[in-house]
Design an enzyme around this catalytic site. Sequence first.
Site, short mmCIF file in Angstrom:
data_model
loop_
_atom_site.label_atom_id
_atom_site.label_comp_id
_atom_site.label_asym_id
_atom_site.label_seq_id
_atom_site.Cartn_x
_atom_site.Cartn_y
_atom_site.Cartn_z
N TYR A 173 0.84 -1.20 0.00
CA TYR A 173 0.00 0.00 0.00
C TYR A 173 0.88 1.26 0.00
O TYR A 173 0.59 2.23 -0.70
CB TYR A 173 -0.90 -0.03 1.24
CG TYR A 173 -2.02 0.96 1.25
CD1 TYR A 173 -3.01 0.93 0.28
CD2 TYR A 173 -2.11 1.92 2.25
CE1 TYR A 173 -4.05 1.83 0.30
CE2 TYR A 173 -3.16 2.82 2.29
CZ TYR A 173 -4.13 2.77 1.31
OH TYR A 173 -5.17 3.66 1.34
N ARG B 152 0.96 4.28 -2.85
CA ARG B 152 0.75 5.71 -2.59
C ARG B 152 1.99 6.54 -2.89
O ARG B 152 1.89 7.76 -3.03
CB ARG B 152 0.34 5.92 -1.13
CG ARG B 152 -0.98 5.25 -0.80
CD ARG B 152 -1.50 5.70 0.52
NE ARG B 152 -0.54 5.49 1.60
CZ ARG B 152 -0.78 5.79 2.85
NH1 ARG B 152 -1.93 6.31 3.19
NH2 ARG B 152 0.13 5.57 3.78
N CYS C 188 -7.96 9.75 1.52
CA CYS C 188 -7.36 8.42 1.31
C CYS C 188 -5.92 8.55 0.81
O CYS C 188 -5.01 7.97 1.38
CB CYS C 188 -8.18 7.60 0.34
SG CYS C 188 -9.79 7.21 0.98
N HIS C 189 -5.75 9.28 -0.27
CA HIS C 189 -4.41 9.35 -0.84
C HIS C 189 -4.02 10.78 -1.18
O HIS C 189 -3.11 11.01 -1.97
CB HIS C 189 -4.31 8.44 -2.07
CG HIS C 189 -4.76 7.04 -1.77
ND1 HIS C 189 -6.02 6.61 -2.05
CD2 HIS C 189 -4.14 6.02 -1.16
CE1 HIS C 189 -6.16 5.36 -1.64
NE2 HIS C 189 -5.04 4.98 -1.09
N GLY C 190 -4.75 11.75 -0.61
CA GLY C 190 -4.32 13.15 -0.70
C GLY C 190 -4.53 13.84 -2.03
O GLY C 190 -3.62 14.52 -2.50
#
Lengths: 425, 190
Positions: free
Chosen positions: A300, A304, B154-156
Amino acid sequence: MAQHLSSYKPTSRFGKWWDERLPIARMMHAQFIDFPTPRNLNYFWTFGGILMVCLVIQILTGIVLAMHYVPTAEDAFNSVQHIKRNVNWGWLIQPIHAVGASMFFVAVYIHIFRGLYYGSYKAPREVLWILGVLILFAMMATGFLGYTLPWGQMSFWGATVITNLFSSLNEIVSGLGTTIVEWLWGGYAVSGVTLNRFFSLHYLLPFVIAGLVVLHVWALHVAGQNNPTGLDVKSNADTVPMYPYAIAKDTVGMFAFFLLFAWFVFFMPDYLGHADNYIPANPLVTPTHIVPEWYFLPFYAILRAIPSKLGGVLAMVGSILILAFLPWLDTSRVRSAKYRPYFKYLFWFFVFTCIALGWLGSKPAEPPYVAWAQFFTLCYFGFFLVLPILGLIETPGQLPKSISESVLGGGASLPSGAAAAPEKR
Amino acid sequence: MTTDAGEASRRDFLVVAGNAFAAVGAAAAMWPFVAQMNPDASAQALSSTEVDLTPIKDGQAITILWRGKPVFIRHRLKEETERARADDTAQLKDPEARNLALPETTKADDENRVKPGHENWLVLIGICTHLGCIPKGQSMADARGEFGGWFCPCHGSHYDTSGRIRKGPAPRNLDVPPYTFLSDTKIKIG
């Protein structure tokens, strides 16, 4: 395996009758009792057996849970609570299954790092290793599908985020990703329809894993086990029969492992989960901080770290897939890190990288975590880039002449260990 | 099996043709098992939703469900609309309007993402184009990101006051669903 004859002798008349018709007992005897195992195996070699028991536990508890679980958007959340509170022994069986998933991954990661350290992926064990990578993929899919079933907030949003990974394919062929995602969902968003099919697939995949495990063990018994020296078995003095030696050692390892397992089941069954998953799924509210289960965190973090949607997905999939190419990326002829002075450090650096990525994956996507995740993503893939070069420039240490020499000291002729083995080969 | 001249024999042809026939047949037989997973008739039934806008005060926003997806309806403040208009000339990550009612190549100017005469109303599908989370920003107390629109935790990903992606991993602007103003205070989505 082919050269190895079974010492199996059926004693009863029924045993003889059966042996002439389906010699399964003979095969099991040859493969799991007489089977020659290197005499120097350490406790890291007990995880194969531990993993098999983990799979059996997951299947047995899972079958029981499926008798009480209801895979609908309306009732899934409550049915899990019902299992925990009302179903006879549900309080025990449900946490065994939930904790069991985590324990399965604990064991599999140790098993993989063991293979990495001792070079178990090198010839002639490439197919064995690749089957292992396939098992890892199947385990991850099963773990993900299973985590959606309690239909809490993390279940729902985890399912949303992971299925949306496929929508990145829109960047290759316009519309392809959307088509695939809607096919997976059976709708235009994650819904009860999705939950129902995830339940069906979650029930299916463990049996796929079981099939892969049969092939994995088969490949293992063709090539024979690797060992801490990484040397090939050269004589009978290098091995002991699997029973009682390896089996007894496996049992000790198993007891230790299941002690830890039981500690989680009885004292902290929810420790490895998320509090958010005790909130029923709500398609209108995303939890502020979505994190997958701990065993997905390193991947994960890689997802990201890449500031592009498709790039992130490719890096994440690639980080697992690249393991399958390890047998050809490692150019060193020496298997065990014990005799590779530089690889040893590289290995521990890689372990540290994985742990660091795991920690970063649990943090929110904001500075400074993202930059560190990018750094360690580079380190992760850097490991696989350095490996081919390292094998060419590294001078390995002095290897012992044989497995028995490494165990018994210089006296390779000492027959004491060999005497313990009923040699029939 | 080949003839003396090294050509393919009739048997080779039969083997290849037979196998190809079986492969095509197997693939065709597989299709129902694959296609059954697609959205079924009930999910496809395209519903439309009418929304009364009167209770949404200046600066407020509501979220409604349309085809199982959240739809953001935001009553923009004058400054927010002006900010969106000013940002038309900014470096936009996704230069397309993503208005499902307009052709695909329409420019991502704010005027192409709202209805003429109703510039203070912004209607968007509230699903982050990265991995499908619901961005924050519907409540005034939410973090709205660096561009004052929405922020996906969540991921910006940061979206501006026109719902355009400005920063972060999301590749596309938030989609504008097809909708019409039935009156000044009522819209029909779908």
